[in-house]
Write an enzyme that holds these catalytic residues in place. Structure first.
Site, PDB file in Angstrom:
ATOM      1  N   GLU A  76       0.807  -1.224   0.000  1.00 47.79           N
ATOM      2  CA  GLU A  76       0.000   0.000   0.000  1.00 47.79           C
ATOM      3  C   GLU A  76       0.840   1.276   0.000  1.00 47.79           C
ATOM      4  O   GLU A  76       0.502   2.226   0.713  1.00 47.79           O
ATOM      5  CB  GLU A  76      -0.932  -0.009   1.225  1.00 47.79           C
ATOM      6  CG  GLU A  76      -1.928  -1.147   1.178  1.00 47.79           C
ATOM      7  CD  GLU A  76      -2.751  -1.270   2.459  1.00 47.79           C
ATOM      8  OE1 GLU A  76      -3.954  -1.497   2.352  1.00 47.79           O
ATOM      9  OE2 GLU A  76      -2.171  -1.172   3.573  1.00 47.79           O
TER      10      GLU A  76
HETATM   11  C1  ACM Z   1      -1.913  -5.440   4.191  1.00 48.90           C
HETATM   12  O1  ACM Z   1      -2.941  -5.952   4.647  1.00 48.90           O
HETATM   13  N1  ACM Z   1      -1.854  -4.137   3.990  1.00 48.90           N
HETATM   14  C2  ACM Z   1      -0.747  -6.242   3.849  1.00 48.90           C
END
Ligand code: ACM
Length: 539
Positions: A343
């Protein structure tokens, strides 16, 4: 009582004596045992093979444990078993003590070089009326084997049959080894901080179900939780907060070493994660020079993701990361270092790739294999690095094309922070609701076309946006973590929900004895707990 350590030659004598030393009364007691069935014991994970012989081994005050004296770590495994027998039955079972006057049954933990036991962590158990022989060629295998012994010691003694309480263990043979070498859970200590004591309790529970990895998500936007001596503000400033504005916290290096050592006593490793280049707000508040999102970083107590990034083109960032990774790697005996990599929504793609490739080299310089969330598959990285599949099948497959192994953690199946259903007290549901059956009923060995040969293992991550104490942790982790233990260890043809469900129901007495606040899923007909000793209930 004279205590002396048994030498190898006397040991064989002792075992032989044990075979023949049952007095008449004891024989009668053994013969009076009701017929047993080792195959219907409530073992989780289910072993490869169980061959019952329908008799009983009497675990009682006349039992002694002996271990290999030559195999490194075997005596510790014996002592660990004695300690757990004590907490379950309140009996003191001697370990490697040559006091044989009244000994009638033995548990012998033996280092064997048999090629049948060549697979890492393999063990075999031979249980007869007089002895339990546990064979393994490593202390790690022996440690997995004693978890099986712990699970087949009944919760209560059948003291109606004798003047002293006896815990009857069914006889037979168990042949066992794990299907995956990496069997993990993850705890996010960044969104909410969990104490060393909480982490140790989680380790206790995981080890009982034969996990060998605890991944600690040590840093995120909301907090930096591991002391770095060369960059002290990371924790002095970055450790002050957590989600919801509660108190924050961090592990000193001594705390972290204590966790690592505790894991090692349970034949588990800690996989440390520093999540970057996104999820780095707390680090950038401590050292704004590394901030790359153009905004003034401020401590953050919310739960949004994807706002932060390191300035990945700054050379000084990599000397900083060399220090950070170096200090943590030096305290982490396991082979892995997790760089996060998920992310990074405000990092330009080229900058992200540049970053992952540079950091991989730093991780390797510190003699670790890099693990990253599946997005790292976009970078040109080495086949020894590992992709943790959580969301993006394409990225995981890109990693496989590079020869990398994958850890299976698909969020809609394996995330421990997903709610069980709409009524769940804690957790999120952005990926799915994951009731206890759905957590168990999938096939990680071929999920989304990723085949077993590419899979290093399975990991169940527990993110902590919605949980802030051990009770809440346990509500989300249990019982689902028990199912993931079976998916990691037991092969597909040996798994079956209907059969598992019964074995799971029978974990209730253990979970209660451990004071685990599990979610009593209505899908399971939980067995009521029985306590043998009042003092056990207290702790
Ligand atoms: C995640 O759940 N951001 C790896």
């Amino acid at each position: 009582m004279t205590k002396s350590i048994v030498t190898k030659s006397t040991l064989l004598m002792i075992i032989l004596l044990a075979f023949i030393a049952c007095d008449e009364q004891k024989k009668k007691r053994v013969l009076n045992f009701p017929k047993t069935d080792l195959a219907s014991e409530n073992l989780i994970p289910k072993p490869v093979k169980i061959i019952p012989t329908e008799n009983g081994f009497a675990l009682d005050e006349f039992t002694a444990i002996y271990t290999s004296q030559t195999g490194a770590g075997f005596e510790e495994v014996g002592k660990f078993l004695a300690e757990k027998i004590k907490s379950k039955t309140n009996m003191n079972i001697p370990v490697n003590v040559a006091e044989i006057d009244h000994m009638e049954t033995v548990i012998y933990i033996n280092k064997s070089d048999s090629t049948d036991l060549a697979q890492p962590e393999a063990y075999q158990l031979y249980i007869t009326q007089d002895s339990i022989i546990l064979n393994s060629n490593s202390a790690a295998g022996a440690f997995r084997g004693i978890q099986t012994i712990r699970q087949i010691i009944p919760e209560t003694s059948n003291d109606t049959l004798a003047s002293n309480p006896i815990w009857t263990i069914p006889t037979g043979k168990i042949i066992d080894a794990p299907q995956f070498e990496y069997r993990g859970a993850m705890l996010d200590v960044a969104r909410h901080f969990f104490s060393v004591k909480d982490v140790k309790k989680f380790i206790d529970m995981l080890a009982y179900y034969k996990y060998n990895v605890l991944h600690l998500h040590l840093t995120d936007d909301q907090g930096w939780r591991i002391e770095i001596k060369s960059w002290p503000l990371l924790t002095e400033v970055g450790g002050l907060t957590e989600v919801g504005g509660e108190s924050g916290g961090f592990y000193t290096q001594e705390d972290y070493k204590e966790i690592v050592a505790y894991a090692a006593e349970h034949h588990m490793i800690i996989v440390p994660e520093v999540d970057m280049p996104g999820h780095t707000n707390a680090a950038s508040v401590a050292y704004p020079i590394f901030n790359g999102n153009g905004k003034k970083p401020e401590l953050y107590e919310g739960t949004r993701v994807g706002q932060s990034t390191f300035a990945t083109r700054k050379d000084t960032l990599y000397s900083f990361l060399d220090d950070v990774i170096g200090e943590i790697a030096a305290m982490s005996p396991g082979p892995y270092f997790h760089i996060g990599g998920d992310e990074s929504l405000v990092t330009k793609k080229n900058d992200y790739i540049y970053f992952v490739e540079k950091v991989e080299k730093i991780v390797q310089k510190h003699n670790k294999r890099m693990i990253g969330w599946d997005e790292i598959g976009q970078a040109n990285i080495n086949s020894t690095s590992i992709s943790q599949f959580w969301r993006h099948t394409d990225y995981a497959k890109d990693a496989i094309k590079k020869g990398m192994k994958v850890i299976m953690s698909p969020a809609n199946r394996a995330y421990l922070d997903m709610q069980y259903d709409t009524l769940s007290k804690h957790g999120l549901h952005w990926a799915a609701y994951i009731p206890t059956d759905s957590a168990y009923n999938w096939t990680p060995e071929k999920y989304k076309g990723i085949s077993k040969e590419h899979i290093l293992g399975i990991e169940a991550p527990l993110w902590s946006e919605t949980i802030s104490n051990i009770d809440e942790l346990e509500y989300l982790a249990f019982p689902r973590a028990i199912g993931y233990a079976e998916l990691s260890w037991t092969t597909e043809e040996n798994r079956d929900w209907e059969n598992y469900k019964v074995r799971l129901a029978n974990q209730a007495p253990f979970l209660d004895r451990m004071n685990v606040k599990y979610y009593a899923s209505p899908l399971i007909d939980w067995k009521k707990s029985k306590y043998t000793y009042k003092e056990i209930k207290k702790d």
